[in-house]
Write an enzyme that holds these catalytic residues in place. Structure first.
Site, PDB file in Angstrom:
ATOM      1  N   ASP A  21      -5.604  70.821  45.755  1.00 17.11           N
ATOM      2  CA  ASP A  21      -4.425  70.714  46.613  1.00 17.11           C
ATOM      3  C   ASP A  21      -4.650  69.702  47.727  1.00 17.11           C
ATOM      4  OD1 ASP A  21      -6.338  72.349  47.825  1.00 17.11           O
ATOM      5  OD2 ASP A  21      -5.136  74.156  47.665  1.00 17.11           O
ATOM      6  N   ASN A  67      -3.963  86.301  51.746  1.00 13.46           N
ATOM      7  CA  ASN A  67      -2.705  86.819  51.197  1.00 13.46           C
ATOM      8  C   ASN A  67      -2.671  86.700  49.672  1.00 13.46           C
ATOM      9  OD1 ASN A  67      -2.429  84.098  50.842  1.00 13.46           O
ATOM     10  ND2 ASN A  67      -0.519  83.880  51.988  1.00 13.46           N
ATOM     11  N   HIS A  77      -3.405  83.956  47.939  1.00 13.56           N
ATOM     12  CA  HIS A  77      -3.091  82.644  47.356  1.00 13.56           C
ATOM     13  C   HIS A  77      -4.310  82.068  46.633  1.00 13.56           C
ATOM     14  CE1 HIS A  77      -4.133  80.474  51.407  1.00 13.56           C
ATOM     15  NE2 HIS A  77      -5.137  80.272  50.558  1.00 13.56           N
ATOM     16  N   GLU A 105       1.335  80.234  47.290  1.00 14.07           N
ATOM     17  CA  GLU A 105       1.540  81.371  48.182  1.00 14.07           C
ATOM     18  C   GLU A 105       2.260  82.491  47.413  1.00 14.07           C
ATOM     19  OE1 GLU A 105      -0.025  81.302  50.868  1.00 14.07           O
ATOM     20  OE2 GLU A 105       0.436  79.627  52.189  1.00 14.07           O
TER      21      GLU A 105
HETATM   22  C1  F6R Z   1      -8.568  75.206  48.949  1.00 14.64           C
HETATM   23  C2  F6R Z   1      -7.609  76.186  48.462  1.00 14.64           C
HETATM   24  C3  F6R Z   1      -7.408  77.510  49.093  1.00 14.64           C
HETATM   25  C4  F6R Z   1      -8.691  78.173  49.569  1.00 14.64           C
HETATM   26  C5  F6R Z   1      -8.383  79.510  50.228  1.00 14.64           C
HETATM   27  C6  F6R Z   1      -9.636  80.169  50.757  1.00 14.64           C
HETATM   28  O1  F6R Z   1      -8.541  74.043  48.152  1.00 14.64           O
HETATM   29  O2  F6R Z   1      -6.957  75.875  47.523  1.00 14.64           O
HETATM   30  O3  F6R Z   1      -6.791  78.356  48.156  1.00 14.64           O
HETATM   31  O4  F6R Z   1      -9.560  78.347  48.482  1.00 14.64           O
HETATM   32  O5  F6R Z   1      -7.489  79.318  51.282  1.00 14.64           O
HETATM   33  O6  F6R Z   1     -10.152  79.397  51.796  1.00 14.64           O
HETATM   34  P1  F6R Z   1     -11.588  79.678  52.395  1.00 14.64           P
HETATM   35  O7  F6R Z   1     -12.567  79.411  51.324  1.00 14.64           O
HETATM   36  O8  F6R Z   1     -11.733  78.701  53.532  1.00 14.64           O
HETATM   37  O9  F6R Z   1     -11.589  81.101  52.848  1.00 14.64           O
END
Ligand code: F6R
Length: 258
Positions: free
Chosen positions: A63, A132, A134, A139
């Site tokens: 992303d 959440n 995702h 989301e």
């Molecule tokens: C990052 C992504 C997000 C993260 C998620 C967890 O490329 O796609 O889905 O993997 O927000 O983030 P962290 O690892 O910082 O807790």
């Protein structure tokens, strides 16, 4: 589902890097799906220590924010350059990140989806999980068959990512994200998760119903998922976390007990 419970975040990196190294050795032209955020950082650090020939590897980021200027230090293009491309000595021309600064981000998103297919699809998709539920920036409410597209970030996600920006207001409100359908097409999903704050959502994702309310529940639909979690994140997943106190690595194959 293959499941590893390890003592700490550094160990999640060692285990996941070992899995990736085996894939890269057996397929030197493998296509890797690259997550950003904090969870995969120990993976990239540990993979660098394997000192593999990465010259044939292709990479696709999960992303990117929409609206950050090119070269912004918190753009995922820059994070991927710092944490992945440079660390692993990947050819930057072989590593793609969605074009969040494009004039037409929707069009850039569709082109990105097509580029993944053109590269032959992703062999191993590294994933983290948001509080959440995702995955990538899908989301809650994202369709289970969604493709790479422009999405709005929830306030919760913007707050979680505010730690990387000088002010919470600086976190962009939109992104380009691989879709859940796109992610499900990867041949293997490698979820890396650490921290007590992820215990509830990990349990919900792996043991609750498959639902758009928890996008990470799509993992239950994929035939080849490997979860690498530290003990605190795995705390609600059943007996594996208890035995991890005496055994440094617990490997379980099959359904997650609740
Ligand atoms: C990052 C992504 C997000 C993260 C998620 C967890 O490329 O796609 O889905 O993997 O927000 O983030 P962290 O690892 O910082 O807790």
């Amino acid at each position: 589902m293959e499941f590893f419970v390890v003592p700490d975040a550094a160990s999640t990196g060692a285990i996941a890097a070992g899995i990736l190294a085996a894939v890269i050795r057996s397929k030197p032209e493998a296509v890797l799906g690259l997550a950003t955020g904090g969870s995969p950082l120990p993976v990239y650090a540990a993979l660098a220590a394997h000192r593999l020939d990465m010259s044939g590897i292709r990479g696709f980021a999960l992303d990117e924010y929409v609206g950050l200027p090119a070269g912004h230090p918190q753009s995922y293009a820059e994070v991927i350059r710092r944490e992945v491309t440079e660390r692993l000595h990947l050819d930057p021309a072989r590593v793609s990140v969605p074009a969040g600064a494009a004039v037409d981000p929707e069009r850039a998103a569709a082109a990105y989806d097509a580029a993944i297919a053109q590269a032959g699809g992703i062999d191993v998709q590294i994933l983290g999980i948001g509080h959440n539920g995702h995955v990538a920036f899908n989301e809650p409410g994202s369709a289970l068959d969604s493709r790479t597209r422009v999405e709005a970030l929830t306030e919760r996600t913007r707050q979680a990512n505010a730690r990387y920006f000088s002010s919470p207001d600086d976190v962009p409100g939109r992104c380009i994200t691989q879709g859940l359908g796109t992610i499900l097409e990867a041949r293997q999903l490698l979820l890396v998760v650490s921290g007590a704050d992820k215990a509830d959502i990990l349990h919900t994702a792996l043991s609750g119903p498959v639902t758009t309310d928890c996008p990470a529940s799509i993992l239950q639909l994929h035939p080849h998922v490997t979860v690498v979690a530290d003990e605190t994140a795995a705390a609600r997943l059943g007996s594996a976390s208890a035995s991890a106190e005496t055994t440094p690595v617990t490997v379980r194959t099959g359904a997650v007990g609740v």
